[in-house]
Design a protein around this motif. Structure first.
Motif, mmCIF file in Angstrom:
data_model
loop_
_atom_site.group_PDB
_atom_site.id
_atom_site.type_symbol
_atom_site.label_atom_id
_atom_site.label_comp_id
_atom_site.label_asym_id
_atom_site.label_seq_id
_atom_site.Cartn_x
_atom_site.Cartn_y
_atom_site.Cartn_z
ATOM 1 N N VAL A 102 54.302 66.917 -60.939
ATOM 2 C CA VAL A 102 53.851 67.426 -61.823
ATOM 3 C C VAL A 102 54.734 68.057 -62.436
ATOM 4 C CG1 VAL A 102 51.888 68.955 -63.394
ATOM 5 C CG2 VAL A 102 51.340 67.530 -61.488
ATOM 6 N N GLY A 103 54.508 67.982 -64.036
ATOM 7 C CA GLY A 103 56.200 68.352 -65.301
ATOM 8 C C GLY A 103 56.547 66.982 -65.915
ATOM 9 N N CYS A 104 57.633 66.438 -64.421
ATOM 10 C CA CYS A 104 57.921 65.589 -64.936
ATOM 11 C C CYS A 104 58.041 64.382 -65.620
ATOM 12 C CB CYS A 104 58.050 64.575 -63.476
ATOM 13 S SG CYS A 104 59.443 66.365 -62.535
ATOM 14 N N VAL A 105 58.844 63.350 -66.459
ATOM 15 C CA VAL A 105 58.652 62.034 -66.927
ATOM 16 C C VAL A 105 59.599 61.583 -65.757
ATOM 17 C CG1 VAL A 105 59.350 61.157 -69.112
ATOM 18 C CG2 VAL A 105 58.255 63.261 -69.200
ATOM 19 N N TYR A 106 58.581 60.132 -66.151
ATOM 20 C CA TYR A 106 59.632 58.861 -65.217
ATOM 21 C C TYR A 106 60.015 58.268 -66.250
ATOM 22 C CZ TYR A 106 58.268 62.957 -61.054
ATOM 23 O OH TYR A 106 58.088 63.342 -60.209
ATOM 24 N N GLY A 107 60.941 57.321 -65.689
ATOM 25 C CA GLY A 107 60.949 56.487 -65.942
ATOM 26 C C GLY A 107 60.725 54.885 -65.208
ATOM 27 N N GLY A 130 72.181 59.999 -65.690
ATOM 28 C CA GLY A 130 71.922 60.984 -66.139
ATOM 29 C C GLY A 130 71.145 60.945 -67.673
ATOM 30 N N SER A 131 70.299 60.531 -67.776
ATOM 31 C CA SER A 131 68.765 60.502 -68.655
ATOM 32 C C SER A 131 68.132 61.685 -68.392
ATOM 33 C CB SER A 131 68.258 59.171 -68.755
ATOM 34 O OG SER A 131 67.529 59.001 -67.433
ATOM 35 N N ALA A 132 66.886 62.304 -69.133
ATOM 36 C CA ALA A 132 66.151 63.251 -68.815
ATOM 37 C C ALA A 132 64.880 63.069 -67.749
ATOM 38 C CB ALA A 132 65.510 63.496 -70.196
ATOM 39 N N PHE A 133 64.762 61.023 -67.554
ATOM 40 C CA PHE A 133 64.210 60.781 -66.597
ATOM 41 C C PHE A 133 64.957 61.305 -64.811
ATOM 42 C CE2 PHE A 133 63.549 57.165 -69.629
ATOM 43 C CZ PHE A 133 62.703 57.634 -69.805
ATOM 44 N N ALA A 134 63.425 62.371 -64.120
ATOM 45 C CA ALA A 134 63.266 61.541 -62.913
ATOM 46 C C ALA A 134 63.220 61.107 -62.271
ATOM 47 C CB ALA A 134 62.146 63.132 -62.714
ATOM 48 N N GLU A 135 63.634 61.403 -61.165
ATOM 49 C CA GLU A 135 63.434 59.827 -60.568
ATOM 50 C C GLU A 135 62.196 60.490 -58.821
ATOM 51 O OE1 GLU A 135 66.574 59.071 -57.479
ATOM 52 O OE2 GLU A 135 68.310 60.173 -59.329
ATOM 53 N N PRO A 136 61.260 59.441 -58.971
ATOM 54 C CA PRO A 136 59.935 59.111 -58.291
ATOM 55 C C PRO A 136 60.254 59.370 -56.477
ATOM 56 C CG PRO A 136 60.665 57.176 -59.288
ATOM 57 C CD PRO A 136 61.373 57.825 -59.592
ATOM 58 N N MET A 137 59.205 59.054 -56.555
ATOM 59 C CA MET A 137 59.691 59.055 -54.717
ATOM 60 C C MET A 137 58.709 57.994 -53.959
ATOM 61 S SD MET A 137 58.523 60.972 -51.218
ATOM 62 C CE MET A 137 59.745 62.288 -51.278
#
Length: 248
Positions: free
Chosen positions: A105-110, A221-228
């Motif tokens: 929660v709180g992250c944006v994923y691309g 280097g983007s603002a996207f978090a890495e999903p598991m």
């Protein structure tokens, strides 16, 4: 195109999920929106127009069970669509039609989606913002991922230069119709000027926001978090896993 989707599971497993996720037929719900809007929203996390990530960040300020939890999410796409996730090194291994990942929660994923019918050369870059989580029985989190569907219409509109925003929510069991969903997630389109997040909140509890419209890659280097990356056959409970992890 702005739409709102109820989050549902099949009838056999419905009663096992805390909150009892049930189906509502969108066309039947639309006439009652004005009535629902008269009551103060219960879960309002913010406005859908604020920058991606801000809504989830507001939710995290409440602390509690949202912090450190990895929510399983399953992306689903039409036949022929290849999905991969943005990572620090580029993109994850490609998946055909479905992809099961863990999000915080709180992250944006691309993500990247290729193979759109009639647009074979176009690459689309959907993003998913997680704003809340589910509460399955202990050890059953992988059985109840949040389903996020990228429909053929979604992808076509985005390929033509449009922006698609969908809010996925858990329906209020007091007002939803307890019937089995047979042809994918039901949805309805928000009217021009309506806030899809506010509409979803009036009918239940928003869980995730899907945005499709970017045709520019931004890995590394983007603002996207890495999903598991997750697998349904895994016996691990994502609640004990870290919120983010490096992709293989």
């Amino acid at each position: 195109m702005t739409t709102v989707r109820p989050l549902t599971i099949d009838a056999v497993r419905r009663d096992h999920a805390m909150g009892k996720l049930v189906l509502a037929v969108g066309m039947l719900l639309v006439p009652s929106l004005s009535l629902l809007a008269q009551s103060p929203p219960t879960h309002r996390p913010g406005a859908g127009a604020i920058p991606p990530g801000a809504i989830g960040a507001q939710r995290l300020m409440r602390g509690g069970p949202l912090l450190g939890y990895t929510q399983p999410v399953e992306l689903r796409a039409p036949e022929g669509i290849i999905l991969s996730a943005v990572s620090g090194a580029g993109y994850s291994t490609a998946h055909d039609q479905r992809m099961l990942v863990g999000m915080a929660v709180g992250c944006v994923y691309g993500f990247k989606a290729v193979g759109v019918p009639s647009y074979p050369e176009i690459e689309l870059y959907p993003s998913v913002e997680l704003v809340d989580r589910l509460y399955p029985p202990p050890g059953k989190a992988l059985r109840f991922p949040v389903p996020i569907e990228l429909t053929a219409d979604d992808l076509r509109i985005a390929a033509q230069g449009g922006l698609v925003t969908r809010v996925i929510y858990v329906e209020d069991p007091r007002t939803a119709l307890p019937v089995v969903e047979l042809n994918g997630q039901q949805w309805f389109e928000a009217r021009t000027g309506d806030d899809p997040l506010a509409l979803a909140d009036a009918m239940g509890r928003p869980i995730a926001i899907l945005r499709i419209g970017s045709r520019l890659a931004s890995p590394g280097g983007s603002a996207f978090a890495e999903p598991m990356m997750l697998a349904k056959e895994s016996t691990d409970d994502p609640r004990v896993l870290p919120a983010t992890a490096s992709l293989p």
